[in-house]
Motif scaffolding. Structure first.
Motif, PDB file in Angstrom:
ATOM      1  N   ARG A 112       0.821  -1.234  -0.041  1.00  0.00           N
ATOM      2  CA  ARG A 112       0.115  -0.076  -0.006  1.00  0.00           C
ATOM      3  C   ARG A 112       0.872   1.202  -0.053  1.00  0.00           C
ATOM      4  O   ARG A 112       1.901   1.115   0.511  1.00  0.00           O
ATOM      5  CB  ARG A 112      -0.669   0.000   1.159  1.00  0.00           C
ATOM      6  N   TYR A 120     -10.354   0.586  -2.905  1.00  0.00           N
ATOM      7  CA  TYR A 120      -9.015   0.236  -2.782  1.00  0.00           C
ATOM      8  C   TYR A 120      -8.198   1.320  -3.636  1.00  0.00           C
ATOM      9  O   TYR A 120      -6.823   1.705  -3.562  1.00  0.00           O
ATOM     10  CB  TYR A 120      -8.683  -1.288  -3.548  1.00  0.00           C
ATOM     11  N   HIS A 121      -8.584   1.763  -4.789  1.00  0.00           N
ATOM     12  CA  HIS A 121      -8.169   2.788  -5.596  1.00  0.00           C
ATOM     13  C   HIS A 121      -8.347   4.211  -5.172  1.00  0.00           C
ATOM     14  O   HIS A 121      -8.139   5.195  -6.049  1.00  0.00           O
ATOM     15  CB  HIS A 121      -8.604   2.470  -7.241  1.00  0.00           C
ATOM     16  N   ASP A 129      -6.424  -7.394  -6.975  1.00  0.00           N
ATOM     17  CA  ASP A 129      -7.147  -6.380  -8.029  1.00  0.00           C
ATOM     18  C   ASP A 129      -7.462  -6.845  -9.009  1.00  0.00           C
ATOM     19  O   ASP A 129      -8.562  -6.389  -9.842  1.00  0.00           O
ATOM     20  CB  ASP A 129      -6.055  -5.158  -7.899  1.00  0.00           C
ATOM     21  N   ASP A 168      -1.782  -7.388  -3.244  1.00  0.00           N
ATOM     22  CA  ASP A 168      -2.774  -6.699  -3.638  1.00  0.00           C
ATOM     23  C   ASP A 168      -2.951  -6.454  -5.031  1.00  0.00           C
ATOM     24  O   ASP A 168      -4.054  -6.410  -5.307  1.00  0.00           O
ATOM     25  CB  ASP A 168      -2.562  -5.357  -2.791  1.00  0.00           C
ATOM     26  N   CYS A 174      -7.997   1.694   6.218  1.00  0.00           N
ATOM     27  CA  CYS A 174      -6.769   1.596   5.393  1.00  0.00           C
ATOM     28  C   CYS A 174      -6.547   2.717   4.848  1.00  0.00           C
ATOM     29  O   CYS A 174      -5.217   3.602   4.996  1.00  0.00           O
ATOM     30  CB  CYS A 174      -6.848   0.464   4.667  1.00  0.00           C
TER      31      CYS A 174
END
Lengths: 126, 213
Positions: free
Chosen positions: A39, B165-166, B116, B112, A118
């Protein structure tokens, strides 16, 4: 002449001493120990925290009796390994617990605090 | 919104998991009841647990068998839909991080970037299956409103998860929608498709037996 020397010393102190003791306003937590980050790295507003909470809360050093002797100046990575063998908190767990627990407590009390989700800390560059 | 988030990842999640497990137990009880010797001796003789689980795992893993069917492309899309529906939530790093932090145990995680990609695959597979349901007459005839709703209910958590997530759009709102719809999905899963899956397994076994006689 004496006055000029005094002025030069004064100028030196004004120019270099405060930056030496000042704190970085923001620290990017992009530790190499993690390898490739999954991340986006967290930009930690260190100065904003140092004015609000006791330094020893994060820069802690617990003895065998859980007394916080303080480890000022130490970073998380100095004690917390990425993959600890002794079952202690990993570096990632140390970051997450330290940040999230505090933020959750503050938010639960209705106070403003940093992220608990997150993407509130791992922010993507737009 | 903080309180809502705390509620959703706390009591609501527990409630959803409890209903999910209870629902599966009830479903399995009905299934076992249907297979009882008194009610159906033939079904009882041809279905055993080893075979049932073998069939589920075989269907998920053996893409080769799926491809050798009469409609290989259709088989691949169905396989991708089900594999991603199960695999992405189970092996997503962020989910496993939360498990690890809460209970000090978790499953292994996929990177990830892989999750994705699999999310996009799932959304595409879902869209194709929905389109086929609308376009193909034989599918449209047997489709009910509930079937269309299931496309929506399985799709929303993935779309919201992808957007979160994006970090596209209002992050907190999207993440909360992701959690709400995922919990709704958890609750309805035992009362929808697993029944259909059990039916498929039993009838599949019956066909297999019929062909062997």
């Amino acid at each position: 002449m004496k006055c000029t020397k005094l002025l030069a010393v004064l100028m030196f102190f004004i120019a270099f001493v405060p930056p030496a003791f000042s704190q970085e306003p923001e620290i990017i937590l992009n530790h190499e120990e993690f390898g490739k980050h999954q991340r986006p790295a967290v930009i930690f507003p260190h100065e904003a925290h140092s004015t609000k909470i006791d330094c020893l809360r994060c820069h802690h050093d617990f003895d065998a009796y859980s007394n916080n002797r303080g480890g000022e100046g130490q970073q998380c990575v100095n004690c917390h390994d990425v993959h600890p063998d002794d079952g202690s908190l990993s570096l990632q767990e140390a970051f997450h617990l330290q940040c999230k627990e505090c933020h959750e407590t503050f938010r639960f009390q209705g106070k403003s605090a940093g992220g608990t989700m997150c993407g509130e800390c791992h922010i993507r560059k737009k | 919104m903080d309180k809502l988030y705390e509620f959703l990842v706390g009591p609501a999640l527990w409630a959803a998991f409890t209903l999910f497990v209870l629902g599966l137990v009830v479903r399995l009880a009905y299934f076992c009841g249907a297979l009882s010797k008194e009610r159906s001796g033939f079904l009882h003789s041809c279905a055993d647990l080893k075979w049932v689980f073998g069939s589920i795992i075989g269907k998920l893993v053996a893409i080769k068998n799926v491809m050798s069917g009469s409609q290989p492309l259709w088989g691949i899309i169905l396989f991708l839909f089900h594999a991603c529906l199960l695999g992405v939530p189970l092996f997503l790093l962020a989910h496993n991080m939360l498990w690890e932090e809460a209970y000090s145990m978790s499953l292994p995680s996929l990177p990830d970037s892989v999750c994705d990609l699999l999310t996009v695959v799932f959304i595409a597979a879902n869209a194709v299956l929905l389109a086929a349901r609308i376009v193909r007459t034989e599918l449209r005839r047997i489709s009910t409103t509930w079937d269309y709703s299931l496309h929506f209910l399985t799709g929303v958590p993935f779309v919201a998860g992808f957007l979160a997530y994006h970090q596209i759009g209002p992050y907190r709102l999207i993440l909360i929608l992701h959690i709400i719809f995922a919990e709704i999905l958890l609750i309805i899963i035992p009362f929808s498709k697993p029944g259909h899956a059990i039916h498929t397994i039993v009838t599949g076994k019956l066909k297999q037996l019929q062909s062997s006689y």
